[in-house]
Design a protein around this motif. Structure first.
Motif, PDB file in Angstrom:
ATOM      1  N   ARG A 117       0.830  -1.210   0.000  1.00 34.00           N
ATOM      2  CA  ARG A 117       0.000   0.000   0.000  1.00 34.00           C
ATOM      3  C   ARG A 117       0.862   1.255   0.000  1.00 34.00           C
ATOM      4  NH1 ARG A 117      -2.693  -0.208   5.033  1.00 34.00           N
ATOM      5  NH2 ARG A 117      -3.447   1.851   4.425  1.00 34.00           N
ATOM      6  N   ARG A 121       1.081   4.454  -2.762  1.00 30.53           N
ATOM      7  CA  ARG A 121       0.337   5.313  -1.835  1.00 30.53           C
ATOM      8  C   ARG A 121      -0.703   6.179  -2.536  1.00 30.53           C
ATOM      9  NH1 ARG A 121      -1.454   4.748   3.166  1.00 30.53           N
ATOM     10  NH2 ARG A 121      -0.450   6.104   4.721  1.00 30.53           N
ATOM     11  N   ASP A 124      -3.575   4.099  -3.138  1.00 29.74           N
ATOM     12  CA  ASP A 124      -4.152   3.746  -1.836  1.00 29.74           C
ATOM     13  C   ASP A 124      -5.064   4.854  -1.321  1.00 29.74           C
ATOM     14  OD1 ASP A 124      -4.430   2.087   0.475  1.00 29.74           O
ATOM     15  OD2 ASP A 124      -2.943   3.303   1.526  1.00 29.74           O
ATOM     16  N   THR A 130      -8.404   4.782   4.001  1.00 36.89           N
ATOM     17  CA  THR A 130      -7.148   5.541   3.971  1.00 36.89           C
ATOM     18  C   THR A 130      -7.415   7.029   3.786  1.00 36.89           C
ATOM     19  OG1 THR A 130      -6.009   3.643   3.017  1.00 36.89           O
ATOM     20  CG2 THR A 130      -4.919   5.772   2.830  1.00 36.89           C
ATOM     21  N   THR A 263     -13.251   4.633   8.874  1.00 38.99           N
ATOM     22  CA  THR A 263     -12.115   4.078   9.618  1.00 38.99           C
ATOM     23  C   THR A 263     -12.546   2.983  10.583  1.00 38.99           C
ATOM     24  OG1 THR A 263     -12.267   5.712  11.412  1.00 38.99           O
ATOM     25  CG2 THR A 263     -10.880   6.273   9.513  1.00 38.99           C
ATOM     26  N   GLU A 412       0.289   4.293   9.220  1.00 37.57           N
ATOM     27  CA  GLU A 412      -1.044   4.401   8.628  1.00 37.57           C
ATOM     28  C   GLU A 412      -1.496   5.855   8.547  1.00 37.57           C
ATOM     29  OE1 GLU A 412      -2.973   2.144   7.350  1.00 37.57           O
ATOM     30  OE2 GLU A 412      -2.580   0.192   8.272  1.00 37.57           O
TER      31      GLU A 412
END
Length: 425
Positions: A117, A121, A124, A130, A263, A412
């Protein structure tokens, strides 16, 4: 394609039925049902259903998921369960085709490891979990800046390339600088202290660097720090400011319901943050841990404390010898300092305290810690011009965000993390 006339998907509503619109985004899904095709289009604000009929279907030949398109059409009400309106397409322009196979599945249907990931990015960021982390990060930064501004703090920007090892730190990156040795700053500590002379209350939110060869879920070589320094405030005063800012940021995050749903974590809003002295913490740990006054608290000790105090709490009044040279001891007990750490469970989020403002005492403390006052000549010079009493703190934004969004690995919550193993992309 220009931006003129384009609207965001989130701005479409039933009253717009019959209106012509221009949308742009990426194709999240494609379905063909005979003479009708359905495109699920996403932009940064949401999802739209595009209905494609007749000869226009030919313009979709070879179209792949995640390709970028512009769609002109008419808004219409829909019976689709997940949409309030849809767009009947009149023109579809393919602006950029996504080449398959993609390195990761941005929809998360196929799980990808963190390294994959991070290597992809930008793609992602089309994963809504994300993207939501970084929308929340934006909201938290907005809250922090607003909170500091209303408390009369002035935002400053300090150098990141410095000529000496500030704070006497050993974990600094060095570099060649026009024939001289320079370093990347690990904090704005000395500069922000000096700025209290005239601006009184200052803050900085910026990236800093630490050459620490740590391979954990909470350490980074490049990190974002939120720093404040305030003249005429004691360490309890700046602790109050930190507590208020944390609460306000948590409230701001908790109001972002769509992002929190993505999330899968609801932000904890502390009603108040308890304050535990270092001595009380040592007593709580007990003799079985082998900790006595003056010992640093190891990760194992902090994890035990975190089990007793799983939320936010302050650890205050640390032994002076465990703190940097600029931390001010208590007047009635020089072995105890006017200092604190903000913890969330075992995780340290912030460290701060009252600073020494008497230049003679500051020079003595440097010598006591084996540091050469000559290396801090520029900093000490400012103290001879009349330095007010001052206090401050620095908070790791990345760690704070990891707590807010409920992830164990700070990477993260960082766009392009840098650690001993990662220097790209």
């Amino acid at each position: 394609m220009g931006a003129g006339g384009r609207i965001h998907i989130a701005d479409m509503a039933k009253p717009m039925a019959g209106q012509k619109v221009l949308l742009a985004g990426w194709v999240e899904d494609l379905r063909e049902l005979g003479k009708v095709s359905f495109v699920t289009l996403r932009d940064a604000t949401g999802l739209a259903q595009i209905v494609v009929k007749g000869g226009l279907q030919a313009s979709m030949d070879g179209l792949t998921r995640q390709s970028v398109v512009a769609v002109s059409g008419t808004v219409a009400e829909t019976r689709a369960r997940d949409f309030e309106v849809e767009v009947s397409a009149e023109q579809i322009d393919v602006l950029s085709r996504a080449i398959h196979p993609l390195p990761i599945d941005p929809l998360g249907r196929l799980e990808s490891g963190m390294d994959n990931r991070l290597n992809a990015r930008a793609l992602d960021m089309r994963n809504q979990k994300t993207a939501s982390i970084f929308r929340l990060r934006h909201r938290v930064l907005e809250s922090l800046r607003q909170g500091l501004s209303k408390r009369r703090f002035t935002e400053i920007t300090t150098p990141k390339i410095i000529g000496s090892a500030s704070e006497g730190g050993a974990n600094l990156f060095s570099l060649e600088y026009f024939g001289k040795t320079a370093y990347l700053a690990q904090s704005p500590q000395l500069y922000k202290e000096q700025m209290t002379m005239g601006l009184e209350r200052v803050y900085e939110i910026s990236g800093f660097y630490r050459a620490e060869n740590s391979h954990t879920g909470r350490h980074l070589s490049e990190f974002t720090s939120v720093d404040i320094e305030a003249a005429f405030m004691d360490y309890t005063d700046v602790m109050d400011v930190l507590e208020q800012l944390v609460r306000e940021a948590c409230v701001a995050a908790s109001e972002c319901t769509i992002e929190q749903e993505a999330t899968g974590h609801k932000a904890e809003v502390p009603s108040d943050i308890p304050r535990i002295t270092y001595s009380q913490a040592v007593d709580e740990l007990g003799s079985d841990c082998g900790v006595s006054f003056g010992d640093d608290l190891l990760d194992s000790h902090l994890r035990l404390l975190g089990e007793k105090h799983p939320g936010y709490y302050f650890l205050t009044d640390w032994p002076t010898k465990l703190k940097p040279f600029y931390i001010r001891p208590k007047d009635d007990d020089a072995e105890v300092s006017r200092s604190f750490d903000l913890q969330h469970g075992y995780l340290e989020l912030s460290s701060g305290g009252s600073r020494l403002h008497d230049p003679s005492i500051l020079r003595s403390r440097l010598e006591q810690q084996g540091l050469d006052p000559a290396l801090f000549a520029d900093h000490l010079r400012a103290f001879d011009w009349g330095m007010p009493p001052h206090s401050g703190w620095g908070m790791g934004l990345d760690r704070f965000m990891a707590v807010l969004v409920g992830v164990d690995n700070v990477r993260e919550a960082v766009l392009y993390p840098r650690d001993p193993d990662r220097l790209s992309p």
